[in-house]
Design an enzyme around this catalytic site. Sequence first.
Site, short mmCIF file in Angstrom:
data_model
loop_
_atom_site.label_atom_id
_atom_site.label_comp_id
_atom_site.label_asym_id
_atom_site.label_seq_id
_atom_site.Cartn_x
_atom_site.Cartn_y
_atom_site.Cartn_z
N ASP A 164 0.84 -1.21 -0.04
CA ASP A 164 0.00 -0.16 -0.01
C ASP A 164 0.78 1.43 0.00
OD1 ASP A 164 -1.98 2.00 0.25
OD2 ASP A 164 -2.36 1.45 2.53
N ASP A 380 -1.20 7.03 -5.99
CA ASP A 380 -1.54 6.25 -5.17
C ASP A 380 -1.76 4.66 -5.77
OD1 ASP A 380 -2.34 4.51 -2.74
OD2 ASP A 380 -4.44 5.19 -3.10
#
Length: 506
Positions: A164, A380
């Site tokens: 992540d 992201d």
Amino acid sequence: MAAGRYKPVVTTFIILILACQIWSGAAYNNQQSKWLTKHMISNHGTSRPVGHRADRHLQETTRATGKYGLRASLVNEDHKLHSRYNLSSMERVKHGAEKSRARAWSLESKARAATFYGTSGAGRKTLQVAEPPSYEAPVEATPGSYSMSISIGTPPQKFIAIADTGSDLVWIQCAACTECFQQSSPRFEPTNSSTYKNLGCSTECTALGSNEIQCTPQCTYSYQYGDQSNTAGDFAQDTVSLAIHNETTSILIPGFNFGCGLQNNGTFTDTDGIVGLARGPVSFPSQIAPYLNNATKFSYCLVDKQSESTVTSPIIFGEDAVPANLSAVLYTPVMTPYDVSMVPFYYVNLQGIAVGGTNLRIPASAFEVDANGNGGTIFDSGTTYTALTDDAYTAVENEYSALLMDYTPVNLFQETGLSLCYDITGLTAVKAPTLVFQFENADFDLPFDNFMVMMGDTAGNTYMCLALMGQTGMNIFGNTQQQNFQVLYEEDVLKIGWLPLDCTTL
Ligand SMILES: *[C@@H]1O[C@H](CO)[C@@H](O)[C@H](O)[C@H]1NC(C)=O
Ligand SMILES: *[C@@H]1O[C@H](CO)[C@@H](O)[C@H](O)[C@H]1NC(C)=O
Ligand SMILES: *[C@@H]1O[C@H](CO)[C@@H](O)[C@H](O)[C@H]1NC(C)=O
Ligand SMILES: *[C@@H]1O[C@H](CO)[C@@H](O)[C@H](O)[C@H]1NC(C)=O
Ligand SMILES: *[C@@H]1O[C@H](CO)[C@@H](O)[C@H](O)[C@H]1NC(C)=O
Ligand SMILES: *[C@@H]1O[C@H](CO)[C@@H](O)[C@H](O)[C@H]1NC(C)=O
């Protein structure tokens, strides 16, 4: 950090056996017209049972790529979801949109709760935490979409965790958990590791950020992802081993700081924890850098979502993350509007968006971090569809809407979560104006598949939707937009770079 108050919504998936559309073909860039054309071959009537796909295609191979590099594989969660719920292509799109929306709120709330350095670096303010918008919670609140393997302890215990870029902490669910989620491998058992130790109130204990750490007197952490998911437990140290070449040779990283998750709420289904790839001292790339010639760098290449689930996406840490042909890489600087231990996101400076070669009129305020620390743009890997602030999104949607007049618009928001869709049933080829994100010093020129998503329904109709979403808050450059590019995060020189690539060649 922001405490999310969500209406818990139980979403039921209707399990269907579907005739899948198989898309194939390539997009090519016609330089003269700045339009992209995609040839589609749709096999109407070809049915492919999707349920027989194995649920866990987790590739655990990790090998060194050179002297100062370390290579692993990322596996897309969507493949597992697909096989678990037999989602249709349209349901997968909707799932991605809902997840992106939840994540956009979650990431934004983290920034809002932090102390802002100010655009000039002068002012420091603690911001108010915003109320979450009322949208339905996604089925899986898991804050990330790709998994990788990690081994912790002596002897090593092996886990699969979500990779992540939107969070910094590395944590694994521990055997003594009192609130636990289901995982397929045994949980981490600290008492079986001769090198495990809990941290007292040492400097390592404060590394995570004061909001998240307490000395009681053991070092404990509490980490909230905002989208219903949170984890709390002991902040500890142990040896992480990263397999190189083969399963018998490893690089040992002693004293690695990580969370031993004891109360884990949320739907962390199909994972054992999270590997935080964001910025800041506790993140995975920062902690392994001393073993990789101090290169705090990594790059990944995300394979096309339409590819088979056995195809994994490579991720490379260390100097080997940098492509050999540097002249092919476009770079934009990484900005730091917040203390990275508080808000570890990869902020960049998005300056404009062009559609079909025309620069759209979008106020600079749509892209910038404002005087209160709100907004801005981040890269992201865990957001499926790029979220744009409303001013920017509306400009892009209006431009496509005006230019795509050859196609029949159709409202599929309910079914897909995306707002600009067209019925393209019966067409063998579609084209759309190019989309370019103008970052500081570098344009990200998106191929067709990176901004239009195509899908079919059970009745044999086919659709395409603009794979972007409007959102109040920040702009998040998501993973659909990054697919088939090598994306390079160089925290040590504060740059993000990219080059188009067939990921199977990396
Ligand atoms: C998905 O479909 C397959 C065959 O069509 C079926 O065997 C399987 O049980 C389904 N999976 C779920 C989770 O319902
Ligand atoms: C921990 O060690 C015990 C005793 O050797 C063993 O039975 C157990 O399976 C181990 N647990 C894990 C998670 O490795
Ligand atoms: C693993 O790699 C090491 C170092 O390259 C080599 O010496 C060893 O023979 C390899 N082992 C296996 C089982 O391939
Ligand atoms: C998990 O949820 C329960 C019930 O909602 C709550 O009491 C508990 O504090 C939560 N745990 C964490 C670590 O936030
Ligand atoms: C990495 O950085 C640390 C701290 O600056 C330094 O002590 C160490 O020698 C460096 N290691 C390498 C391999 O450059
Ligand atoms: C390196 O990239 C540049 C720019 O894309 C390209 O023109 C050149 O052919 C590449 N060189 C090699 C050796 O691949």
